[in-house]
Design an enzyme around this catalytic site. Sequence first.
Site, PDB file in Angstrom:
ATOM      1  N   PHE A 293       0.855  -1.194   0.000  1.00 47.80           N
ATOM      2  CA  PHE A 293       0.000   0.000   0.000  1.00 47.80           C
ATOM      3  C   PHE A 293       0.888   1.240   0.000  1.00 47.80           C
ATOM      4  O   PHE A 293       0.801   2.091   0.891  1.00 47.80           O
ATOM      5  CB  PHE A 293      -0.932  -0.003   1.210  1.00 47.80           C
ATOM      6  CG  PHE A 293      -1.892  -1.165   1.248  1.00 47.80           C
ATOM      7  CD1 PHE A 293      -3.074  -1.143   0.533  1.00 47.80           C
ATOM      8  CD2 PHE A 293      -1.590  -2.298   1.989  1.00 47.80           C
ATOM      9  CE1 PHE A 293      -3.953  -2.215   0.557  1.00 47.80           C
ATOM     10  CE2 PHE A 293      -2.454  -3.380   2.026  1.00 47.80           C
ATOM     11  CZ  PHE A 293      -3.640  -3.341   1.306  1.00 47.80           C
TER      12      PHE A 293
ATOM     13  N   LYS B 154       2.325   4.761  -1.455  1.00 48.72           N
ATOM     14  CA  LYS B 154       2.024   5.934  -2.264  1.00 48.72           C
ATOM     15  C   LYS B 154       3.333   6.469  -2.827  1.00 48.72           C
ATOM     16  O   LYS B 154       4.268   6.749  -2.061  1.00 48.72           O
ATOM     17  CB  LYS B 154       1.342   7.023  -1.432  1.00 48.72           C
ATOM     18  CG  LYS B 154       0.008   6.609  -0.842  1.00 48.72           C
ATOM     19  CD  LYS B 154      -0.683   7.770  -0.156  1.00 48.72           C
ATOM     20  CE  LYS B 154       0.100   8.315   1.033  1.00 48.72           C
ATOM     21  NZ  LYS B 154       0.190   7.376   2.162  1.00 48.72           N
TER      22      LYS B 154
ATOM     23  N   LYS C 110      -6.333  -5.259  -1.628  1.00 51.82           N
ATOM     24  CA  LYS C 110      -5.547  -4.241  -2.340  1.00 51.82           C
ATOM     25  C   LYS C 110      -6.367  -3.596  -3.450  1.00 51.82           C
ATOM     26  O   LYS C 110      -6.415  -2.370  -3.596  1.00 51.82           O
ATOM     27  CB  LYS C 110      -4.277  -4.874  -2.910  1.00 51.82           C
ATOM     28  CG  LYS C 110      -3.479  -3.977  -3.870  1.00 51.82           C
ATOM     29  CD  LYS C 110      -3.030  -2.692  -3.184  1.00 51.82           C
ATOM     30  CE  LYS C 110      -2.372  -1.726  -4.156  1.00 51.82           C
ATOM     31  NZ  LYS C 110      -1.066  -2.141  -4.620  1.00 51.82           N
TER      32      LYS C 110
ATOM     33  N   TYR D  67     -10.306  15.712  -3.478  1.00 49.73           N
ATOM     34  CA  TYR D  67      -9.904  16.908  -4.206  1.00 49.73           C
ATOM     35  C   TYR D  67     -10.179  16.731  -5.697  1.00 49.73           C
ATOM     36  O   TYR D  67      -9.733  15.756  -6.299  1.00 49.73           O
ATOM     37  CB  TYR D  67      -8.420  17.203  -3.985  1.00 49.73           C
ATOM     38  CG  TYR D  67      -8.106  17.631  -2.578  1.00 49.73           C
ATOM     39  CD1 TYR D  67      -8.051  18.981  -2.243  1.00 49.73           C
ATOM     40  CD2 TYR D  67      -7.890  16.688  -1.575  1.00 49.73           C
ATOM     41  CE1 TYR D  67      -7.781  19.374  -0.942  1.00 49.73           C
ATOM     42  CE2 TYR D  67      -7.629  17.082  -0.269  1.00 49.73           C
ATOM     43  CZ  TYR D  67      -7.571  18.414   0.040  1.00 49.73           C
ATOM     44  OH  TYR D  67      -7.312  18.807   1.338  1.00 49.73           O
TER      45      TYR D  67
ATOM     46  N   CYS E  68      -1.029   2.393 -10.474  1.00 38.74           N
ATOM     47  CA  CYS E  68      -1.932   1.600  -9.628  1.00 38.74           C
ATOM     48  C   CYS E  68      -3.410   1.806  -9.934  1.00 38.74           C
ATOM     49  O   CYS E  68      -4.094   0.872 -10.336  1.00 38.74           O
ATOM     50  CB  CYS E  68      -1.657   1.899  -8.159  1.00 38.74           C
ATOM     51  SG  CYS E  68      -0.050   1.301  -7.594  1.00 38.74           S
TER      52      CYS E  68
ATOM     53  N   LYS F   7       1.777  12.698 -10.269  1.00 39.23           N
ATOM     54  CA  LYS F   7       1.597  13.335  -8.966  1.00 39.23           C
ATOM     55  C   LYS F   7       2.948  13.890  -8.534  1.00 39.23           C
ATOM     56  O   LYS F   7       3.987  13.541  -9.119  1.00 39.23           O
ATOM     57  CB  LYS F   7       1.074  12.333  -7.932  1.00 39.23           C
ATOM     58  CG  LYS F   7       2.015  11.175  -7.672  1.00 39.23           C
ATOM     59  CD  LYS F   7       1.494  10.241  -6.583  1.00 39.23           C
ATOM     60  CE  LYS F   7       1.546  10.877  -5.229  1.00 39.23           C
ATOM     61  NZ  LYS F   7       1.226   9.920  -4.141  1.00 39.23           N
TER      62      LYS F   7
END
Length: 432
Positions: free
Chosen positions: A150, A152, A205, A252, A261, A321
Site C-alpha cells: 500500500f 504511495k 488491495k 480533491y 496503480c 503526482k
Amino acid sequence: MRIAIIGTGYVGLVAGTCFAESGHDVTCVDLDARKVEALRRGELPLYEPGLEELVRRNVAARRLRFTGHLPEAVSAAQVVFIAVGTPQSERGSADLQYVLAAAEQIGRALRHYTVIVNKSTVPVGTSDQVRAVVARSTDVVFDVVSNPEFLKEGAALDDFLKPDRVVIGATSERARRLMADLYAPFVRTENPILFMDPHSAELTKYAANAMLATRISFMNDMALLCERVGANVDLVRKGMGADRRIGYAFLYPGIGYGGSCFPKDVRALMSTARDAGLELDLLRAVESTNTRQKRCLLGKALKHYGSLADHTFAVWGLAFKPKTDDMREAPSVELIEGLLGKGARVQCHDPVAGAVARQYFGDRVAYAPTCYEAAEGADGIFLVTEWNEFRRPDLKRLRALMRRPIIFDGRNVLDPRLARSEGFTYIGVGRD
C-alpha cells in the site's frame, strides 16, 4: 532474518531497502545485469524521496545486496518476496506471466522451509496458482502468503516504515508467526497486522485502490456539476469533508488520476468481477469519469481560444503526482498529445520527470529547466501537477514573461482572486 526479493522495481526496491534498514539481511534479484550493477553503485532506476540515501547506506552496511543469480539468493532465504511486474493484459486483467515464472524458479531453488510472499498486486486466486507452480518444482515444505503493498509514490518510505496496517493472507500458523516477526519493527505504534485468508488479502488491495479512485471521480463529477450550476467545488468539498463519516482524504477535484496503480487496478478488479459473472457498473462509471476528466483542460482551452493552432503553451508538471517521476497514464500525456494534435507548441517543466518525458514526446516539445522559462512567450499555462514550487509563483514576473496572461489550473492550487488581481485570466476546475 534472511530475505530475498525477486524484482527491483518500485515495490521490490522499497521493500528490500526498508527491510534492510530494520536490520534484516536482504538480497534483491533482477535479471537485468546493467540494472544490478547500477544499483550496486547506488544508482536508482526511479525517483523516490529519500530512497537513494537509504539504498546507499544499507549497501555500505552490507545488509542490502543486488544480484542476478536467483537460485543462490532463494536457497539462503527464509522469506522470498515476489515483487515483479503485473502489467495489464489486453482484456484488462493482470498479466501473471512474470509472477508465475518467478514462482517456478523459486520452486527449483528451494532447499529448506521457506515462506513465499506475493508482494506484487495480483488478482484473487494468484496465491493458489503460485502454490501449484512451486509444488510442481520441489518436494521441500513451503508456504505461500499474500502480502499486498500500500505504497504511495512520493511517500513510500513512510508508508512502509510506518504503515497504517499490514495485510497478510496466510493459511498456516507457521507462516503467520514468521510474517508477524518480520513486520514487528514496523507496527510498534499499535497499527495492526491484519491476518486473513489469501483470497481476502488479494482482494483487499484492489478494493482499497478502487475506493480511492471512486472518491476522486466522484469529486470530479461534482466539479463538473458545480461549473454548470454556478457552485464552488472547493466549498462543497469542505462541507462534505467536515462530515466525519466522509473526511477530506482523496476528496480533491482535478484532472483525473493516473500512475501505475489506480487505472490498472480498477480495470483488473472489473475483469475479476466479469470472470465471476458480475459487472461492476460503479467502477465502469469511475473509469469513464476519469477518462473524461483528463480531457477537461484541453476542452476549456478550446472553448477559450477557439483554435489552438500556432499558440504556445507552458505545461507545469508532467508526473502523475508530485514527488515522483512516474508518468504512466499521467494526465499530462493526454493534455500534451491533445495540444500537439491541435497544432500548438508546448514548453514543459517538471522538477524530476524531464528525462522520463523525453521517452514519451522526444523532441516534439521543448523542455525548460524552470517553470518561468517554460512560460516565456506563452499564450497560456496549464498547471497539471501540484508540485509545491508551483503553488506560489511570482505572478508579476510570470505576467511579464508571457504573451497572454492566462492560467488553466488543473489542480486548483492557485488563489483565483490573487491571480486575477495580477491581471491573469484564471480558469480552474469546478470553481470560479
